[in-house]
Design a protein around this motif. Structure first.
Motif, short mmCIF file in Angstrom:
data_model
loop_
_atom_site.label_atom_id
_atom_site.label_comp_id
_atom_site.label_asym_id
_atom_site.label_seq_id
_atom_site.Cartn_x
_atom_site.Cartn_y
_atom_site.Cartn_z
N THR A 39 0.84 -1.20 0.00
CA THR A 39 0.00 0.00 0.00
C THR A 39 0.88 1.25 0.00
OG1 THR A 39 -1.74 -1.17 1.21
CG2 THR A 39 -1.84 1.24 1.19
N LEU A 40 0.72 2.07 -1.06
CA LEU A 40 1.52 3.28 -1.22
C LEU A 40 0.79 4.49 -0.63
CD1 LEU A 40 2.56 2.85 -4.97
CD2 LEU A 40 3.49 1.70 -2.95
N ARG A 41 1.56 5.50 -0.30
CA ARG A 41 0.94 6.75 0.12
C ARG A 41 0.49 7.55 -1.11
NH1 ARG A 41 1.10 7.13 5.39
NH2 ARG A 41 2.77 6.08 6.55
N ALA A 42 -0.43 8.46 -0.89
CA ALA A 42 -1.00 9.24 -1.99
C ALA A 42 0.09 9.94 -2.78
CB ALA A 42 -2.00 10.26 -1.45
N GLY A 43 0.01 9.82 -4.10
CA GLY A 43 0.95 10.51 -4.97
C GLY A 43 2.26 9.78 -5.22
N ALA A 44 2.49 8.66 -4.52
CA ALA A 44 3.76 7.95 -4.68
C ALA A 44 3.79 7.21 -6.02
CB ALA A 44 3.97 6.96 -3.55
N SER A 45 4.99 7.11 -6.60
CA SER A 45 5.19 6.35 -7.84
C SER A 45 6.17 5.22 -7.55
CB SER A 45 5.74 7.25 -8.94
OG SER A 45 6.99 7.80 -8.56
N TYR A 46 6.23 4.23 -8.46
CA TYR A 46 7.12 3.11 -8.20
C TYR A 46 7.75 2.62 -9.50
CZ TYR A 46 3.92 -0.37 -10.17
OH TYR A 46 3.14 -1.10 -11.03
N ARG A 47 8.84 1.89 -9.33
CA ARG A 47 9.44 1.18 -10.44
C ARG A 47 9.97 -0.14 -9.91
NH1 ARG A 47 15.47 3.48 -12.01
NH2 ARG A 47 16.46 2.98 -10.01
N THR A 48 10.13 -1.13 -10.80
CA THR A 48 10.65 -2.43 -10.39
C THR A 48 11.88 -2.78 -11.22
OG1 THR A 48 9.22 -3.59 -11.97
CG2 THR A 48 8.38 -3.30 -9.73
N GLN A 49 12.70 -3.62 -10.63
CA GLN A 49 13.91 -4.09 -11.30
C GLN A 49 14.19 -5.51 -10.84
OE1 GLN A 49 17.41 -1.82 -10.35
NE2 GLN A 49 18.61 -2.64 -12.05
N GLU A 50 14.48 -6.40 -11.78
CA GLU A 50 14.82 -7.78 -11.44
C GLU A 50 16.34 -7.94 -11.52
OE1 GLU A 50 13.89 -12.40 -12.79
OE2 GLU A 50 12.73 -10.74 -13.66
N LEU A 51 16.91 -8.46 -10.44
CA LEU A 51 18.35 -8.68 -10.35
C LEU A 51 18.66 -10.17 -10.23
CD1 LEU A 51 19.21 -5.82 -7.82
CD2 LEU A 51 19.30 -5.71 -10.32
N ALA A 52 19.87 -10.55 -10.62
CA ALA A 52 20.27 -11.96 -10.58
C ALA A 52 21.42 -12.18 -9.62
CB ALA A 52 20.67 -12.41 -11.99
N ASN A 53 21.67 -13.45 -9.31
CA ASN A 53 22.84 -13.90 -8.52
C ASN A 53 23.00 -13.20 -7.17
OD1 ASN A 53 23.63 -15.64 -10.68
ND2 ASN A 53 24.57 -13.88 -11.71
N PRO A 54 22.10 -13.43 -6.22
CA PRO A 54 20.90 -14.24 -6.28
C PRO A 54 19.74 -13.48 -6.92
CG PRO A 54 21.13 -13.33 -4.11
CD PRO A 54 22.36 -12.92 -4.86
N ARG A 55 18.75 -14.21 -7.38
CA ARG A 55 17.62 -13.59 -8.04
C ARG A 55 16.76 -12.85 -7.01
NH1 ARG A 55 12.44 -16.34 -10.85
NH2 ARG A 55 11.81 -14.61 -12.18
N ARG A 56 16.38 -11.62 -7.37
CA ARG A 56 15.54 -10.84 -6.47
C ARG A 56 14.79 -9.77 -7.26
NH1 ARG A 56 20.74 -9.97 -6.48
NH2 ARG A 56 21.66 -7.89 -6.18
N LEU A 57 13.65 -9.40 -6.73
CA LEU A 57 12.83 -8.34 -7.30
C LEU A 57 12.93 -7.11 -6.40
CD1 LEU A 57 10.62 -7.30 -9.28
CD2 LEU A 57 8.93 -8.22 -7.67
N VAL A 58 13.26 -5.96 -7.00
CA VAL A 58 13.39 -4.71 -6.25
C VAL A 58 12.22 -3.81 -6.61
CG1 VAL A 58 14.83 -2.69 -5.78
CG2 VAL A 58 15.90 -4.92 -6.27
N LEU A 59 11.47 -3.37 -5.60
CA LEU A 59 10.37 -2.43 -5.78
C LEU A 59 10.79 -1.12 -5.11
CD1 LEU A 59 7.36 -1.83 -6.56
CD2 LEU A 59 6.76 -2.59 -4.25
#
Length: 358
Positions: A87-107
């Motif tokens: 749950t984001l605060r009003a007006g917030a924006s986001y982006r995602t990035q997938e990284l390897a070794n080890p595999r992870r998702l960054v929000l």
């Protein structure tokens, strides 16, 4: 990146753990470790970002974050997978990035880019936007004078609280005092502590209980506590004394210890305790800087007055009333002003850090 929260409950069926969370200026980052072959998808609806992972959670999880960008997240099992909803605060924006070794998702979640203003914005209905609400609890009072030495605890902590209130209000922070004169909230100590504790509710931002020490042997310095268990007999004896002393203090301390054990099974409470620790660290650092007093550190103990706080809450011991030098200083207006400056500085540093609920 400032470390805020890393909960280690492992989801063995998926190989996925709760996200690691950290903040930078204008940014909250959640990092999900994910198995190499697992699939996931993202979707945003309003102020919520849903991340669907392959695999099943063994139970529903929930955590508050209360950063300037993120309110919190929950994770629930779903058919064929598991869903994290951030749950984001009003007006917030986001982006995602997938990284390897080890595999992870960054929000990464960023605040909306609004020009800085020197006054608080007003909502369209004309009412003021919400401000931080700080509860200051000068310990004891009335029938309970607290520690007695070269100065009485009840009198010293009240003046420090009143001075701290003025400093915070000058910064636009709303302050509530549990007492403003030499009085008790109830002649019954358990009721008195319960009434003070009840003010640490979710409508407020943080809670600071202010006390002064006394010791059989010569001791001096400032120490800050947040709620938790302890195996240190000295700290346990201190908690019994602050919780009313005698049989009553022992009973209330046992009750508080039971609460501490339950909190370790409550994810939201664990997150709040991490925020309380940060408040304690910043407050101690500021107090020692302003006063030059000895630092006795930050510790945990089962104090009854902060046992049920759902907001960051600490108990501060501002010095020893029966120390030959520190006791004299605690009786002076100049030193009390230094203590107030230290308390206000720590509270403001915490509020500005993005750890507090807003």
């Amino acid at each position: 990146m400032r470390y805020i929260l890393a909960l280690s409950f492992c989801l063995a069926s998926l190989g996925l753990a709760q996200p690691r969370v950290g903040t930078e200026d204008g940014l909250t980052r959640l990092v999900f470790g994910i198995p190499s072959e697992a699939r996931f998808s993202l979707k945003r609806e309003g102020n919520q970002v849903s991340i669907r992972f392959q695999g099943t959670l063994p139970r529903t999880l929930r955590a508050l974050l209360n950063t300037p960008q993120v309110v919190g997240y929950r994770a629930t099992p779903s058919p064929g997978g598991s869903i994290y909803v951030v749950t984001l605060r009003a007006g917030a924006s986001y982006r995602t990035q997938e990284l390897a070794n080890p595999r992870r998702l960054v929000l990464e979640v960023r605040s909306s880019s609004q020009p800085a203003t020197t006054t608080q914005p007003r909502p369209r209905n004309g009412s003021r936007a919400p401000t931080a609400v700080v509860v200051l609890d000068p310990g004891h009072g009335g029938v309970d004078p607290g520690a007695v030495g070269l100065v009485q605890e009840e009198e010293a902590v009240l003046e420090v609280a009143l001075r701290t209130k003025r400093l915070l209000e000058a910064r636009g922070i709303r302050v509530i005092l549990t007492r403003t004169t030499d009085r008790h909230l109830s002649a019954n100590k358990a009721t008195d502590l319960g009434l003070r504790a009840a003010m640490a509710d979710s409508k407020r931002t943080l809670f600071v209980s202010i006390h002064a020490n006394a010791a059989e042997r010569v001791a001096q310095g400032i120490e800050v506590y947040y709620f938790g268990e302890t195996i240190d007999q000295r700290l346990l004896s201190k908690a019994i004394l602050e919780n009313g002393g005698g049989a009553l203090g022992q009973r209330l301390t046992r009750e508080a210890q039971g609460v501490a054990q339950r909190l370790m099974r409550d994810l939201i409470a664990q997150a709040n305790l991490k925020f309380s620790e940060q408040l304690a660290l910043k407050t101690l650092r500021s107090l020692v800087r302003e006063t030059g007093a000895v630092s006795r550190g930050v510790q945990t103990a089962p104090f009854y007055v902060i046992r049920n706080a759902r907001i960051p809450a600490i108990l501060v011991e501002i010095g020893f009333v029966n120390h030959p030098a520190e006791g004299k200083k605690l009786a002076t207006s100049a030193y009390r002003q230094q203590l107030a400056s230290g308390l206000a500085g720590g509270i403001i540093a915490f509020l500005n850090s993005g750890h507090a609920q807003r």
